[in-house]
Design a protein around this motif. Structure first.
Motif, mmCIF file in Angstrom:
data_model
loop_
_atom_site.group_PDB
_atom_site.id
_atom_site.type_symbol
_atom_site.label_atom_id
_atom_site.label_comp_id
_atom_site.label_asym_id
_atom_site.label_seq_id
_atom_site.Cartn_x
_atom_site.Cartn_y
_atom_site.Cartn_z
ATOM 1 N N LEU A 257 79.239 16.691 60.797
ATOM 2 C CA LEU A 257 78.545 18.124 61.128
ATOM 3 C C LEU A 257 78.707 18.796 59.618
ATOM 4 C CD1 LEU A 257 81.077 18.782 63.955
ATOM 5 C CD2 LEU A 257 78.744 17.917 64.140
ATOM 6 N N ALA A 292 79.383 23.759 66.179
ATOM 7 C CA ALA A 292 80.210 22.780 65.600
ATOM 8 C C ALA A 292 81.422 22.220 66.340
ATOM 9 C CB ALA A 292 80.545 23.062 64.202
ATOM 10 N N ALA A 296 81.484 18.744 68.413
ATOM 11 C CA ALA A 296 82.507 17.539 68.139
ATOM 12 C C ALA A 296 83.590 17.479 69.184
ATOM 13 C CB ALA A 296 83.573 18.744 66.924
ATOM 14 N N THR A 297 84.059 18.443 70.094
ATOM 15 C CA THR A 297 84.660 18.115 71.395
ATOM 16 C C THR A 297 84.108 17.343 72.150
ATOM 17 O OG1 THR A 297 85.676 20.544 71.008
ATOM 18 C CG2 THR A 297 85.713 19.449 73.130
ATOM 19 N N TYR A 299 81.678 15.106 71.416
ATOM 20 C CA TYR A 299 81.265 13.716 70.943
ATOM 21 C C TYR A 299 82.685 13.027 70.819
ATOM 22 C CZ TYR A 299 76.675 13.779 69.363
ATOM 23 O OH TYR A 299 75.118 13.934 69.343
ATOM 24 N N VAL A 306 83.736 11.825 64.595
ATOM 25 C CA VAL A 306 83.331 12.813 64.028
ATOM 26 C C VAL A 306 83.816 13.174 62.877
ATOM 27 C CG1 VAL A 306 82.595 15.256 64.593
ATOM 28 C CG2 VAL A 306 83.028 13.775 66.495
ATOM 29 N N VAL A 308 83.396 16.137 59.095
ATOM 30 C CA VAL A 308 83.007 17.517 58.606
ATOM 31 C C VAL A 308 82.545 17.584 57.255
ATOM 32 C CG1 VAL A 308 83.307 20.017 58.497
ATOM 33 C CG2 VAL A 308 84.086 18.726 60.747
ATOM 34 N N PRO A 320 84.893 10.842 59.102
ATOM 35 C CA PRO A 320 84.695 10.662 60.381
ATOM 36 C C PRO A 320 85.860 9.831 61.058
ATOM 37 C CG PRO A 320 82.877 10.206 59.336
ATOM 38 C CD PRO A 320 83.902 10.455 58.312
ATOM 39 N N ARG A 327 90.096 15.035 66.596
ATOM 40 C CA ARG A 327 89.287 16.272 67.079
ATOM 41 C C ARG A 327 89.878 17.723 66.955
ATOM 42 N NH1 ARG A 327 90.320 16.770 73.108
ATOM 43 N NH2 ARG A 327 92.435 17.649 72.134
ATOM 44 N N VAL A 330 89.334 18.483 63.136
ATOM 45 C CA VAL A 330 87.756 18.830 62.976
ATOM 46 C C VAL A 330 87.453 20.176 63.286
ATOM 47 C CG1 VAL A 330 85.516 18.189 63.464
ATOM 48 C CG2 VAL A 330 86.943 16.318 62.966
#
Length: 453
Positions: A257, A292, A296-297, A299, A306, A308, A320, A327, A330
């Motif tokens: 992201l 975003a 993110a949540t 995926y 994930v 950023v 990632p 999570r 992120v």
């Protein structure tokens, strides 16, 4: 658009202030009138004017005598604030307590004036008794997500009949990081090539966990339990020839992201000259944080990795990873993003893992974010440009400002067309009325990349 931090802890703030009493304007006016009437009575030899000035003088003298002393002997106040943002109602509920300690022998405090201010709204004034000021409650709207000023409070004391008052105490600011709301995302796009060894997505390589792939001659490394005796009976030409059923392996996706936090523009086009959008209305960073955090949540819930990146800072990077703790890391990085106003140009795009799916969240009002997206697409990544520009309002623009806005809009449309021509896919993220269109666009992106990888 707003919520609590992951720890769900309400913000608490307090201060202790020694206030300086000031004489009220009514007392000073009464004293001046008493002196004038007494002087006129003496000059004109009129007793009635002197008698009329007497109660005013007594009242002013009593008010001056009952005025609490200043300095170390003056009154003190304590201000306590507890604020709890509500993510569903988009308001912050707060409790305010003002503790008043008056000096011994004084007439005491008759009322407390409390002013509550929220960015972009009209200040709310309350005049209550000291007992009521010890326990006040209210709520104010949450305007934006991310780091922000929730409340600004100021108070002062009022004496009996406003004979004296204090200067306003210093302002108390209650700041908190408000996480964006994560909306459900039912359809998720996948990168062109899955690199992981485990996950929930079908990959192109053979392995365990996936759907049926084909029937293949037995080879070293194949498990005996995968021998298909029926296929062997039909196809085997030699006595030692065996056939096995092969399945596809499951793999996870790598998603990066990329936030463009160089500026923050709101719905009102008149405010586009600055780097931040204050006041009412949704802003581009509000939409970027929401988009975003939602992706993110979603995926992370699918078992994908994930990360950023931030185009405005080389230090804001989260590599990632997967799992609930990652999570939260992120989402926290997304929540802490704020407009930087930086306009530097990168020589090369930030490094992303091979085969990653790249989401670029930007308003695309200049060439930097489209250039980065085009370079990533040329490098073999699947790139989705997420347009987070709010629906512009041009009601208060002058004629020349309308012309300038039309030129900016045309240049932006050309950039979006050039992105599509280079193979970058587009997704527009808007507020709640456009949830159906957004769901359709997400489903289209998910179907465009469907198939084994």
């Amino acid at each position: 658009m707003s919520g609590l931090e992951p720890d769900r802890a309400p913000e608490r703030a307090s201060q202790r202030t020694r206030v300086v009493p000031l004489t009220g304007a009514g007392v000073l006016g009464g004293a001046v009138v008493a002196v004038v009437l007494a002087a006129l009575g003496l000059v004109l030899s009129r007793v009635d004017l002197v008698l009329l000035a007497l109660p005013l003088a007594v009242s002013a003298a009593w008010a001056w005598a009952s005025r609490p002393p200043g300095g170390t002997g003056g009154p003190t106040t304590g201000l306590r604030v507890r604020a709890s943002p509500d993510p569903e109602a988009r308001v912050v509920r707060y409790g305010v307590g003002v503790d008043v300690d008056g000096p011994p022998g004084s007439a005491g405090t008759d009322a407390v004036h409390v002013r509550v201010s929220v960015l972009g709204t009209t200040p709310h004034d309350l005049v209550v008794t000291p007992a009521q000021a010890a326990d006040l409650a209210g709520r104010a709207p949450i305007l934006h997500s991310g780091p922000q000023l929730l409340l600004r409070l100021q108070h002062r004391l009022l004496g009996q009949d406003a004979a004296w008052f204090t200067a306003p105490a210093r302002e108390l600011d209650v700041e908190q990081v408000v996480t964006p709301r994560a909306v459900p995302v039912a359809s998720l796009a996948l990168p062109q090539r899955l690199q992981g060894l485990t996950g929930n997505h079908q990959s192109a390589r053979p392995g365990d966990g996936g759907d049926f792939r084909d029937v293949h001659p037995f080879a070293p490394g194949d498990r005996l339990r995968r021998i298909d005796w029926r296929a062997t009976a039909r196809r085997a030409r030699l006595a030692d020839e065996l056939f096995v059923r092969r399945t596809s392996a499951l793999a996870d996706a790598t998603v990066v992201l990329v936030l463009d936090t160089r500026d923050d523009v709101g719905e009102n086009v008149e405010d586009w000259t600055g780097h931040t959008a204050d006041g009412q209305g949704v802003t581009s960073l509000d939409l970027a944080r929401e988009a975003a955090a939602s992706l993110a949540t979603a995926y992370a819930a699918s078992g994908d990795r994930v990360g950023v990146q931030d185009l405005a800072s080389q230090a804001r990077v989260v590599q990632p990873g997967g799992g609930a703790r990652h999570r939260d890391r992120v989402v926290r990085a997304v929540t802490l993003s704020r407009p930087s106003g930086s306009r530097f140009a990168r020589l090369r795009p930030p490094v992303v893992p091979p085969g990653a799916l790249v989401y670029v969240f930007s308003t695309f009002l200049d060439d930097e974010a489209p250039r980065m997206a085009t370079l990533w697409r040329a490098g073999g990544h699947r790139v989705v440009a997420v347009d987070v520009l709010p629906a512009p309002r041009t009601g208060g623009l002058q004629p020349h400002e309308r012309v300038a806005f039309r030129l900016v809009a045309l240049e932006r449309e050309e950039r979006m067309s050039a992105l599509q021509a280079s193979g970058v896919e587009l997704l527009r993220w808007q507020e709640a009325p456009a949830t159906v269109e957004r769901a359709v666009a997400l489903r289209t992106l998910a179907r465009a990349g469907r198939g084994p990888r």
